[in-house]
Design a protein around this motif. Sequence first.
Motif, PDB file in Angstrom:
ATOM      1  N   UNK A   1       9.686  -8.218  21.622  1.00 36.32           N
ATOM      2  CA  UNK A   1       9.438  -8.778  23.129  1.00 36.32           C
ATOM      3  C   UNK A   1       7.533  -7.874  23.058  1.00 36.32           C
ATOM      4  N   UNK A   2       6.165  -8.881  22.956  1.00 35.26           N
ATOM      5  CA  UNK A   2       5.503  -7.781  22.983  1.00 35.26           C
ATOM      6  C   UNK A   2       4.825  -6.731  21.947  1.00 35.26           C
ATOM      7  N   UNK A   3       5.641  -6.609  20.729  1.00 33.33           N
ATOM      8  CA  UNK A   3       5.393  -6.327  19.233  1.00 33.33           C
ATOM      9  C   UNK A   3       4.447  -6.605  19.162  1.00 33.33           C
ATOM     10  N   UNK A   4       3.431  -6.063  18.409  1.00 34.64           N
ATOM     11  CA  UNK A   4       2.261  -6.865  17.768  1.00 34.64           C
ATOM     12  C   UNK A   4       3.536  -7.697  15.981  1.00 34.64           C
ATOM     13  N   UNK A   5       2.799  -8.599  15.537  1.00 31.47           N
ATOM     14  CA  UNK A   5       3.497  -9.059  14.010  1.00 31.47           C
ATOM     15  C   UNK A   5       3.027  -8.300  13.212  1.00 31.47           C
ATOM     16  N   UNK A   6       2.301  -7.580  13.262  1.00 35.33           N
ATOM     17  CA  UNK A   6       2.076  -7.174  12.379  1.00 35.33           C
ATOM     18  C   UNK A   6       3.120  -5.782  12.292  1.00 35.33           C
ATOM     19  N   UNK A   7       3.116  -5.208  13.273  1.00 30.00           N
ATOM     20  CA  UNK A   7       4.162  -4.004  13.407  1.00 30.00           C
ATOM     21  C   UNK A   7       5.605  -3.886  13.024  1.00 30.00           C
ATOM     22  N   UNK A   8       5.853  -5.282  13.671  1.00 26.23           N
ATOM     23  CA  UNK A   8       6.964  -5.457  13.393  1.00 26.23           C
ATOM     24  C   UNK A   8       7.965  -6.307  12.103  1.00 26.23           C
ATOM     25  N   UNK A   9       6.904  -7.023  11.587  1.00 24.29           N
ATOM     26  CA  UNK A   9       6.705  -7.694   9.950  1.00 24.29           C
ATOM     27  C   UNK A   9       7.747  -6.476   9.612  1.00 24.29           C
ATOM     28  N   UNK A  10       7.269  -5.213   8.435  1.00 25.78           N
ATOM     29  CA  UNK A  10       7.514  -4.628   8.078  1.00 25.78           C
ATOM     30  C   UNK A  10       8.465  -3.347   8.060  1.00 25.78           C
ATOM     31  N   UNK A  11       8.554  -3.674   9.662  1.00 31.27           N
ATOM     32  CA  UNK A  11       9.890  -2.561  10.378  1.00 31.27           C
ATOM     33  C   UNK A  11      11.189  -4.235   9.518  1.00 31.27           C
TER      34      UNK A  11
END
Lengths: 296, 164
Positions: free
Chosen positions: A238-248
């Motif tokens: 929650x609160x994370x940008x999708x662009x950052x979370x997707x690669x993780x």
Amino acid sequence: MRDDEQLDQQWRDGLRTLATHLAATVPPGAPERVADIVRRNARRRAALRATTSIVALAALIALVVTITLSHNGATRVHITPGTAPPTTPTVSGPQFVPPNVATAVHATLLIDAQNTLHLTARVISPALRPPVTVDGDIVHLNTPGPYAFVIEGAAGHSIGFTDLPNRDRIITDNHTPQRVTINLPRGEFILDCNVPGHAAAGMLLHVIVGGGTPNAPTSTIAPIVTSNTGIVIMPQLRGFAITSARPLLRAAGLGVLVAFAHSATQPAGSIITTEPPAGTHIQRGTTVTVIVSRGH
Amino acid sequence: MVVWSEELASFYANDYTRHVAVVALVCGDVERAREAVDEAVARAVDQHRKGVTIERLGAWIRTVAINVARSQARRRRAENRAHERILRVVSDRSGEPDLERAIDVGRALDQLPERQREVAVLHYLCDLPVDDVADALGVSAGTVKTSLYRARAALATLLDPEAV
């Protein structure tokens, strides 16, 4: 065949008769028997509480020992050749573009001609109060883990992490490019410089260590927990940008499906929630749904 | 000391043996039924201590005791045909005419699996409607109806073997 109602009545009468006769054979109730059971149940509950406390204490001691060990002992990173080692070692600048917002640290592992591993790292955005700081070869993990390390290695090599505090988290990966996620508990880790002789000199690895988020400055990084059993624990995103979370998420071996929703609390592009929710144990390879805000 | 509400005391004085008999018909053993009812009463005492008010204490104790008896049976690997013993206890008191017919019902009960015995006892003996039996045992109304159908069939076969 007899009539149902007749049979019902016979059941009623019969059971009543049996119950009446049986009841006459039952010794009278003894309240002290109940009192004994009440006391026994209370003792069992107390014992259960005590056991739980002991388990918690043992877990705490194990954690402290782990952290202490990780302070003293070096964590070795072994690089061993895979099926098709490159003929010319890759010696170049950063090849891996770090995820934009969530990345607090961009670290590079370099193996030189003496097969010595160099870790260099820089904080991408100090304003994010990164949970990870790097001091020379020592990675300080400042908030409780586990942490996600996304490591991209050279083609054709497998990366094995050994001597990590938790043995079940040894991960090797022969895919190209190599991306593995490892987890470390809170503490300091020295990425050891003792690299086996067959590592390719000049080989460059890139390490992305977790990340903070401007939307939730006090939150920890988005941890992707994986183990070699193939189980991934869904992180709190929650609160994370999708662009950052997707690669993780991808690095943890998950498929990512994005759905959009309007949110009054999360700005556009930030994750509102996930399905399955944070903490769920899922199998590597599962596709998870991430609900992303479109703004108001 | 045990907190002993008046309601609980009254249950113990007036309804205890009858509830034990009900549970014994389900589990097949008077002593185990006593243990189960005592355990259920103890849990009621715990609830009472926590400040929880149990409505319809008798029904609550009966349901809990049946569940306790069931888990005991599972632990002890379900002594088969325990009902035979109940019938022996009952036949020691023979001579009363209604008992002859009741023993047929006891035999029919004996042929039913555990779940169906629970249904039959709660429905026929405790007068619970189908939906209430389903609630008490945590099963569907359909399961209750099926169990009752089987109960009738078992009794019909016993009474009239040639008719089936």
